[in-house]
Structures are given as structure tokens and as C-alpha cells.
Enzyme design. Sequence first.
Site, short mmCIF file in Angstrom:
data_model
loop_
_atom_site.label_atom_id
_atom_site.label_comp_id
_atom_site.label_asym_id
_atom_site.label_seq_id
_atom_site.Cartn_x
_atom_site.Cartn_y
_atom_site.Cartn_z
N GLU A 265 0.82 -1.22 0.00
CA GLU A 265 0.00 0.00 0.00
C GLU A 265 0.85 1.27 0.00
O GLU A 265 1.68 1.49 0.88
CB GLU A 265 -0.92 0.00 1.22
CG GLU A 265 -1.73 1.27 1.42
CD GLU A 265 -2.74 1.51 0.30
OE1 GLU A 265 -2.96 2.69 -0.03
OE2 GLU A 265 -3.29 0.53 -0.23
N THR A 307 -5.94 1.28 -5.45
CA THR A 307 -5.43 -0.04 -5.09
C THR A 307 -6.02 -1.13 -5.97
O THR A 307 -5.31 -2.03 -6.43
CB THR A 307 -5.71 -0.33 -3.61
OG1 THR A 307 -5.04 0.64 -2.81
CG2 THR A 307 -5.25 -1.72 -3.22
N HIS A 419 -1.84 3.18 5.08
CA HIS A 419 -2.88 3.75 4.23
C HIS A 419 -3.08 5.22 4.55
O HIS A 419 -2.99 5.64 5.70
CB HIS A 419 -4.20 2.98 4.43
CG HIS A 419 -5.17 3.15 3.31
ND1 HIS A 419 -5.85 4.33 3.08
CD2 HIS A 419 -5.57 2.29 2.33
CE1 HIS A 419 -6.63 4.18 2.03
NE2 HIS A 419 -6.48 2.96 1.55
N ASP A 477 1.54 -0.13 -5.02
CA ASP A 477 0.31 -0.04 -5.81
C ASP A 477 0.09 1.33 -6.46
O ASP A 477 -0.35 1.42 -7.59
CB ASP A 477 -0.91 -0.45 -4.98
CG ASP A 477 -1.13 0.41 -3.74
OD1 ASP A 477 -0.29 1.29 -3.44
OD2 ASP A 477 -2.15 0.19 -3.05
N HIS A 478 0.39 2.40 -5.74
CA HIS A 478 0.15 3.74 -6.28
C HIS A 478 0.93 4.75 -5.45
O HIS A 478 1.62 4.40 -4.51
CB HIS A 478 -1.35 4.09 -6.29
CG HIS A 478 -2.01 3.92 -4.96
ND1 HIS A 478 -1.80 4.77 -3.90
CD2 HIS A 478 -2.89 2.98 -4.51
CE1 HIS A 478 -2.51 4.38 -2.86
NE2 HIS A 478 -3.18 3.29 -3.20
#
Length: 620
Positions: A265, A307, A419, A477-478
Site C-alpha cells: 500500500e 489499489t 494507508h 500499488d500507487h
Amino acid sequence: MLPNIDVFKKTMLSKGYTFIELLFYLAFLTALTLKCFYFQFTTRLNIPPFSHVLNVKMVISTIGVILIIASFIFLLFNKKRLWVLLIVNIILSTVIIADTLYFRYYNNPITIPVLQQIGLVGPLGDSITNLIRQKDIIFVLDLPFLLAGALILKRDRLLGFNKLKRLVIFMALFLIGVASFGVVYANTHKDIFSFDKNYIAVRLGILYYHAEDTKSFIKENILTSRSVSQEERAAIDEFFSSREPQGTDFNGFARGKSIIMVQSEALQEFLINKTIEGKEITPNLNSLIKDSLYFDNFYFQAAGGKTSDAEFLANTSLYPLKEGAVYFRYPSNTYLSLPNLLKAQGYTSASYHAYDPSYWNRSTAYRAIGFDAFYSRDDFEPGEKTGWGLSDAGMFTQALDKTDTSKPFYSFLVTLSCHYPFDDYENYDFDVGEFEGTFLGNYIKGQNYADACIGILIEQLKARGLYDDTLLLLYGDHYGIPRLEGGNDLMKFMGVKNNSFEWAKLQKVPFIIHYPGLKNGQTDNTVSGQIDILPTIANLMGFEAPFAMGKDLLNTDKGYAVLRNSSVITDRYIYWSKDETIYDIQTGQPAEHGRYDDELEQYQDQLKISDIIIQKNAFK
């Protein structure tokens, strides 16, 4: 003869009400324009100087759209027109507020497909609160005054107009609005609309953005056939027939071995091998990289699905949608995915994510992706809670406990601990120096914690005999740092200028492949992205993936990554779609546009091919 006093009073009163009504119209126009202006510049869609021709055109277009809206209200409503204007103002203000909050997190205004995913708002409650600014009060400051004006000019005092006068006023407002908007619209590149919706907002304003979004949604979801046309079929066939054939280097190198893939994440590449206050931020990842093959020019290609988009890219080698998440819009398609391809090789597959199974519609979409099992929040025993749920360390350990290692398996582990908005790590014991208490500082702390969890995973794999007998992959993921929140601090931390070229280069995530004898300790500089994961795995496992859109990173000399907003990064240049500029990769200076136009079009056409495959369910 003295004039009749009552007539005089009525005349003056009527003029007074007419003046107040005129002020009401001006307030409506000014307030909405200012709200749109506020959105455009606080999100940095548009940037100073305000007198720049792009910004002037945006304001002219916005005013034109507001005049068009007002003209139809005047035509369709007579004595209730002010109340309708007030209601329209409230509705549009609400939409712009939603755009502002959504943009601060996703870097895009909200769209209709996103509104279909409104169920995600609940779990994002803390994030939304974190996105609100005191200055956002500008969105509601005008409403009490407009309400007061509407009450003063209540129905019995508001003059009605006959149909001819209403038609004349409508035509005047409408023509001025259309002329203002049309001048700007005629000088925009409409072919970019399908790739980059931000382009529309920058040049034509946020109000027209929603008109274009609505038009596109109706066209794609109501008026467009889901059948694949002959032309579309030919385009798909041509693309896949022209792809590089599967290479021979390392083909079948990990044949028959189990696969563990970790999607981490918000993990960005700039953290790797970086120190702060004399300490490594990601010591466990750094150690893993020394024992693995590492891709340091690997870009995230996720879009509005964040995600879930990254999951989709890695497991299908298709691009995400430009609006909304594939998991919501097309969760029941046929996908030639990694789990489905492995199933034909006798593998079982499972996904693990310690959160709500309905979030991003995973419980439905994972079935189409081909996972045999999905272990979500309710399938894990309670343990240490960090961020949104069970810590990554707890999830890793329990996931391995649930895995049947007696036969070939594919385990897909989606982490959760680090997150957005990273507030849980404000008091975490890791010294971030001058960035203490900042968004960037909290992010670095969170990733240090997540890295400690990766260390526990590696220890567990070694203890269970899986570390040297399993194909292990890990990627981010990003992005973790939105430009509007921590962008300036990030540029300071990295010691680079805050410009589009440097920002584009930072949109990388780490990609690590560990397997004994597979270029252990080497770093590959090939420009690549998440869409390349599946074909690379297919080559290592020795099976074909003929309909993967990505490239096998062990057998390619083509370095490129296409982002969902139509930006293109290669080993020679970066095309950044937001400012429509091509930058030379060596100098960072703008390069000649025409030199790369044909190549750019070929790369961007991949987005069209992927959209056809998804929207038409072409693999069915």
C-alpha cells in the site's frame, strides 16, 4: 396636479425589487464563478499567473456555462426563478465540494462511475475529514445572502414576465453564454478528452467537465453496443499480433514453483535505499533487493480505482479504466488473468486482504479474476491493529498459515497498514527530523512500520522453507504523496525542483523479483510498469500469456510505460499530459513535439485497445 402617492410608492418599490433581483443574478454568477475558480487553483489544475491565457480561457468558458444554465432557468421558470437559481447554486456547490475533496486524494474530479461507488465514502470517513480545509467555507458563504434575497423577493413581489420577454432574455443570456464558451471550446483538442478528463477541466472549467462526463457516460453505457465491431476486432488482433514474441531468457526458470506476490500500500520507489537522520527508511526492502532482481524505473499505472486498479493491472495485464474502477463497472467480465492461467497449470490461488470484502467490490471481482479463495477481514483472527485494520505482520503470518503448501499455489497479499492519511503514525518512534508533524513525515514513519512487517514476512518465509523455493514478487500499488499535500516537502526531501518533469520521475513504485539464481543483487533500469508483471511471470513459469498487453521485462529492449491519463514515459523522454509537454529524459528540458508524435499515438492507442477489451468483454 400631484402624482398619485400610491402609484409612486409602487413604482419605486418595483424598481427597488428589480435592483435587488439584478443583484441576485450578479451574486449567482459571481459566486459560482468564484467557487469554480477556487476549485481550479487550490487543486492546482490551473496554476498562476492568473492572467495566463489558459486561465483566462477557463474563466471565460466557466462564465459561459453558468450563463447557459441561467438562461434555461429564466425560460422554464417565471415567478419561481430565484428559488430555482438558489437550488441550482446549492446543487452545483455540492458537486464542486465533492470534486475538491475527491481531487485532493485522487488527483481527478469526481465522475459518474465514481458516484456509482458511493459506498466507499463510509470507510473513507477519516480520510475525507483530513481533506477538508477551513478556507473551503467559500463554498457556502454566498448561500445565506442568496436565501435572504429570495425571501425579500418572495412570489407575490416578484414580477412575472410574459412569454415574449422571457424568450428575449433567454436568447440574450444563451447567446452570450454559447459565444463565450464556444470561442474557448473551438480551440481545444477534443481528441484528448477520451484520455485525460483533467485536460477538459483545465481548459473548459469544472462545470463543463461534468457535462462532458455525463455525455461520455450516456454514450458508453446507454447508447454504445457491447458487441465488438469488426473494426474493433481488427484493432485488437493487430495489436496482439504485433507484440514481441515470448522471449527465451529465463523461460521456465521457475516452472512449477509456487508464487507469492505482495502488493504494498502506497509504497513509492523514492524511499528505497534512502536515509533520514542517519537511518534507513526501508532497511528490510533494501536487504531484500540485495538478494533479488530490482526494477528501479517501474511506474504505477493505477487510476481512479487506486489499489484495485493496481491489482487489476498486475493480474490481467490490461489497463484500468479512465473513470471509475473496473472492479465496480465490469466485475463479471471474462479475464485471461494470472489466476486463470495458473489454474490451467494445476495451481490453486487465493487473495488475502484484511479489510471489508465489499470494499472495491473485491468479493465479486475476485471471482472474475479467477481467485479460488478470498480471505478478508472476517477470516483473520484479531491482532495488532494499525491504520485501517489488522497489521500487515499479522495478515502475513495468518495468510501463510492458511496456505496449503503441499501443492503449487499462488498467494496474492494486499497490504493495508500504511494507508492514507497516515495520521496513525504521527507518534510512531522513527525520527524524521525537520519533517516531524508533516504529511511527508507521517508517511515516512508509516512506510518504516510497513517495512518492519515485510521483514517479518521474510523471516516467516525462511522459517517455513519458502524463501528459496518460491517465486516472490513485491511492488507498490500507487503514489503515497499527493502533490497538493506533501509535494513541496517531497521535492525538498529529494533535493529537486518542484516542476512537472521532476514530479513525473517520482511517480515510480518499487518492483522486486526474488528467486535463487535470477540476477540476484542486480538492478534493471528498463522503464516499465505494473502492466508488465503478468507477462514477466508467465515467462518465468514457462507458459504463454498471448493476450497480455504488457511486456516481459526479462526479454525486452523497449523501455516505456503508458499511464492512464495518457502520459508516456520512455528511456528517452517523458510526455506529461497535464501540460502537454515532452521533456528530454537527460536534460529535463522541453523537447520537440513533432519528433515523437507518431510514437506517442502508438503508445496511447494501447489505452483504446484495453478499453475495448474491457467495455465490450472481448475475451468472452
